[in-house]
Design a protein around this motif. Sequence first.
Motif, PDB file in Angstrom:
ATOM      1  N   GLN A   1       0.835  -1.203   0.000  1.00 47.33           N
ATOM      2  CA  GLN A   1       0.000   0.000   0.000  1.00 47.33           C
ATOM      3  C   GLN A   1       0.873   1.259   0.000  1.00 47.33           C
ATOM      4  O   GLN A   1       0.595   2.228  -0.705  1.00 47.33           O
TER       5      GLN A   1
ATOM      6  N   LYS B   1       2.328   1.714  -3.466  1.00 47.53           N
ATOM      7  CA  LYS B   1       1.306   2.080  -4.456  1.00 47.53           C
ATOM      8  C   LYS B   1       0.826   3.509  -4.258  1.00 47.53           C
ATOM      9  O   LYS B   1       0.610   4.257  -5.216  1.00 47.53           O
ATOM     10  N   GLN B   2       0.624   3.885  -3.003  1.00 47.14           N
ATOM     11  CA  GLN B   2       0.155   5.252  -2.746  1.00 47.14           C
ATOM     12  C   GLN B   2       1.240   6.263  -3.108  1.00 47.14           C
ATOM     13  O   GLN B   2       0.955   7.311  -3.673  1.00 47.14           O
TER      14      GLN B   2
ATOM     15  N   ARG C   1      -7.302   7.269 -12.928  1.00 42.77           N
ATOM     16  CA  ARG C   1      -8.454   7.432 -12.047  1.00 42.77           C
ATOM     17  C   ARG C   1      -8.727   8.924 -11.993  1.00 42.77           C
ATOM     18  O   ARG C   1      -7.913   9.684 -11.443  1.00 42.77           O
TER      19      ARG C   1
ATOM     20  N   ASP D   1      -6.732   2.243 -10.683  1.00 42.73           N
ATOM     21  CA  ASP D   1      -5.820   2.697  -9.634  1.00 42.73           C
ATOM     22  C   ASP D   1      -5.224   1.486  -8.916  1.00 42.73           C
ATOM     23  O   ASP D   1      -5.930   0.799  -8.179  1.00 42.73           O
ATOM     24  N   PRO D   2      -3.933   1.211  -9.118  1.00 38.85           N
ATOM     25  CA  PRO D   2      -3.339   0.012  -8.503  1.00 38.85           C
ATOM     26  C   PRO D   2      -3.474   0.021  -6.982  1.00 38.85           C
ATOM     27  O   PRO D   2      -3.553  -1.043  -6.362  1.00 38.85           O
ATOM     28  N   ALA D   3      -3.523   1.185  -6.373  1.00 38.52           N
ATOM     29  CA  ALA D   3      -3.582   1.263  -4.919  1.00 38.52           C
ATOM     30  C   ALA D   3      -4.908   0.750  -4.364  1.00 38.52           C
ATOM     31  O   ALA D   3      -5.016   0.454  -3.177  1.00 38.52           O
ATOM     32  N   GLU D   4      -5.939   0.660  -5.196  1.00 33.75           N
ATOM     33  CA  GLU D   4      -7.213   0.116  -4.707  1.00 33.75           C
ATOM     34  C   GLU D   4      -7.149  -1.397  -4.554  1.00 33.75           C
ATOM     35  O   GLU D   4      -7.907  -1.982  -3.786  1.00 33.75           O
ATOM     36  N   LEU D   5      -6.258  -2.029  -5.320  1.00 35.26           N
ATOM     37  CA  LEU D   5      -6.189  -3.487  -5.296  1.00 35.26           C
ATOM     38  C   LEU D   5      -5.492  -3.928  -4.018  1.00 35.26           C
ATOM     39  O   LEU D   5      -4.343  -3.575  -3.777  1.00 35.26           O
ATOM     40  N   GLY D   6      -6.203  -4.658  -3.203  1.00 38.29           N
ATOM     41  CA  GLY D   6      -5.616  -5.123  -1.952  1.00 38.29           C
ATOM     42  C   GLY D   6      -5.657  -4.105  -0.835  1.00 38.29           C
ATOM     43  O   GLY D   6      -5.118  -4.343   0.232  1.00 38.29           O
ATOM     44  N   LYS D   7      -6.279  -2.951  -1.038  1.00 36.48           N
ATOM     45  CA  LYS D   7      -6.325  -1.928   0.015  1.00 36.48           C
ATOM     46  C   LYS D   7      -7.198  -2.395   1.177  1.00 36.48           C
ATOM     47  O   LYS D   7      -6.801  -2.270   2.340  1.00 36.48           O
TER      48      LYS D   7
END
Lengths: 178, 573
Positions: free
Chosen positions: A65, A68-69, B151, B302-308
């Motif tokens: 995370q 990615k962020q 996004r 948005d890759p950050a949504e995957l697994g968030k």
Amino acid sequence: MTLAASPHHILTVTVENKPGVLSRVAGLFSRRAFNIVSLAVSPTDDERFSRMTIVVDAESAPLEQVVKQLNKLIPVIKITEVPPAEGVERELMLVIVKAAAETRGQVTELTAIFEAKIVDVGYDAMTIMVVGEPEKLDAFSDLVKPFGIVELQRTGRIALPKLARESTRLRSVKTARA
Amino acid sequence: MKLTGAQALIKSLEMEQVEVMFGLPGGAILPVYDPLIDSSIRHILVRHEQGAGHMASGYAHATGRPGVAMVTSGPAATNIVTPLCDAYMDSIPVVVITGQVAYSVIGTDAFQEADTVGITMPVTKHNWLISDAQDIPRVVREAFHVATTGRPGPVLIDLPKDVANAPMEWYWPEKVDMPGYKPNVKGHPRQIKDAAKLINEARRPVIYAGGGIMLANASNELRALAELTGLPAVTTLMGRGALPDEHPLCLGMPGMHGNFTAVTAMQKADLLITLGARFDDRVTGKVSTFAPDAKVIHVDIDPAELGKVRLADVPIVGDLRTVIDEMIKALKSERSKQDPPDLAPWLATIHDWQERYPLKYRQEEGGPLKPQFVIESLRDNTPDDCILVSGVGQHQMWASQLWKFKLPNTWVNSGGLGTMGYAVPAAVGAKVGRPDRMVWAIDGDGCFQMTAQELVTAASERIPVKIAILNNAYLGMVRQWQELFYEERYSEVYLSPDLPDYVKWAEAMGCVGMRVDTADDVVATIEKANEIDDRPVVIDFRTDWREKVYPMVAAGSSNDDIILGPEFGEGGR
């Protein structure tokens, strides 16, 4: 557990060298409740970019995370994770230790053992510079504590990945020597 | 060609094909309002900067194009923070331009100075403080690019007054050069194949379609995917209309106030095909008990949504339209190799739930007017392509539950941030973007009082929006929670039905105002409102304050513990 020893991830982040970038990165960490253990920012050989070495508390957030962020920030160009076992980490510490005449010898001796350097001397204190792995800095500050620490500053660690040992060129060099 | 920074800004907006912007001038932005007079861009003068931001968002919702708002520095910039945050949470492309004090005095606490870039950093996708007029065309180009690609989301450009007045040599950048911004649009072929395989093996699959479908313009693809194998689909609060509600495979809204079938189908599913949704806490309920048996395919740009929130078995980063298309192809090839399990028993179970646990309320003859009755009457007496806007609270949930959306982009609401007061300005923005469509807003009395002044904007600009206030004299959703979870200890939720007098207020703002007290008058009044096309209309529907939104999953509870409500007898199940 000391900071240096707690579970952590090291990220080296190449960012655009523009105003406000540090604020964007710091803001992201606080907004997403990720904990920073240490942060070092420095110029790179290319003046368009800076490098941030961010040590992240591994327990506050999943590394994926965080990466990615961070990647979503537009000034972030590249992120490399350096697993603690596969990186070369160094940190610098400046510490003012009380060193009156009767204890000065012991402090000097410790300084020598740690291959540290006395960079300033006063009437009853000395400023010592220690460079090395964060654990070494922890150890040194623990050992001089009984003498009395007046002030202590650490730069936060910087890190680069360890170099591959299996280069064909190096192997041939080794063989030649053998 | 030599231009001032201000002229360059307006010209850049024209180059971006901006047709309309919402704003309010002030000291620091004055230089930009001068060349605006000579521009082709229509400017709509709002009464409060928050209105400008929500209008831009409503415009973007209804048209799919970025909405633009322009305000001055300091208090104007802080007033537009709420709309920025709102658009950020719902991924709505909005470009906000703020004036700033002269670059030379930044940091001196000058009059109307605020650190706009600092304040808006966490609520924008990106923002820029311009220090050199020569950068203006490049920054505008980048800002629109960032707002509308990947996004989508809001961006902000902060323009100091001296930069706006400074000379620059005009140019228009042919392309955007941003090394740190490269959204990935094409899904990974192997992941898509794995997804197809999972779909082809699932016995209880559910498509979980979110607002991303609208943003990716992928509702046709969604429909094709659903129909290919008969996959039932839930459409989230942001995804309402992604699949028409009357489509036999559409199960409607899931979540805290979702219908029983949508909630339970997800709970019992063995596969969630998540398309442009983000496992919001209002959808999942208690995450650890959400859809416990389901494998998850998660597609998001948005890759950050995957697994968030929930780990995906098959995560796919990409543009939904492309990915769903590829998924359909892969699924067809998968099915040619292996027959999928029969989905008929699963669909039969779902139909059984639909029949046993529909949304229920009772409008008694001569009894108090039920808010649901008003919404259904409105639904049945407006055109199919009518754009429905709402505020936040009970009225929003009823509207989302009961409306039968037939087309994408016909539902405009504040999902993620839950911004009370969104409806009136968003409706104005939607109507400006789609003047050919009828635009109705369903609003609560609490919400209406927050932003009603934008009806003055609507009246003076001849923007004929229609507002239905469901006036129950309460902050209804809060009241509902106090009734259910705080032992009926009502704290600061009563508003009074008569103060203000909504009809007089509407008239004072240049609108037509009407009042309805009984069920008998509802349809006739709606019809009357539908015929008014030269000014806004406000109808004050006096609704039953006792009515609560059901079904309901209490905050922090498992979706298995859904409460159906009093219409279903003791404890509602």
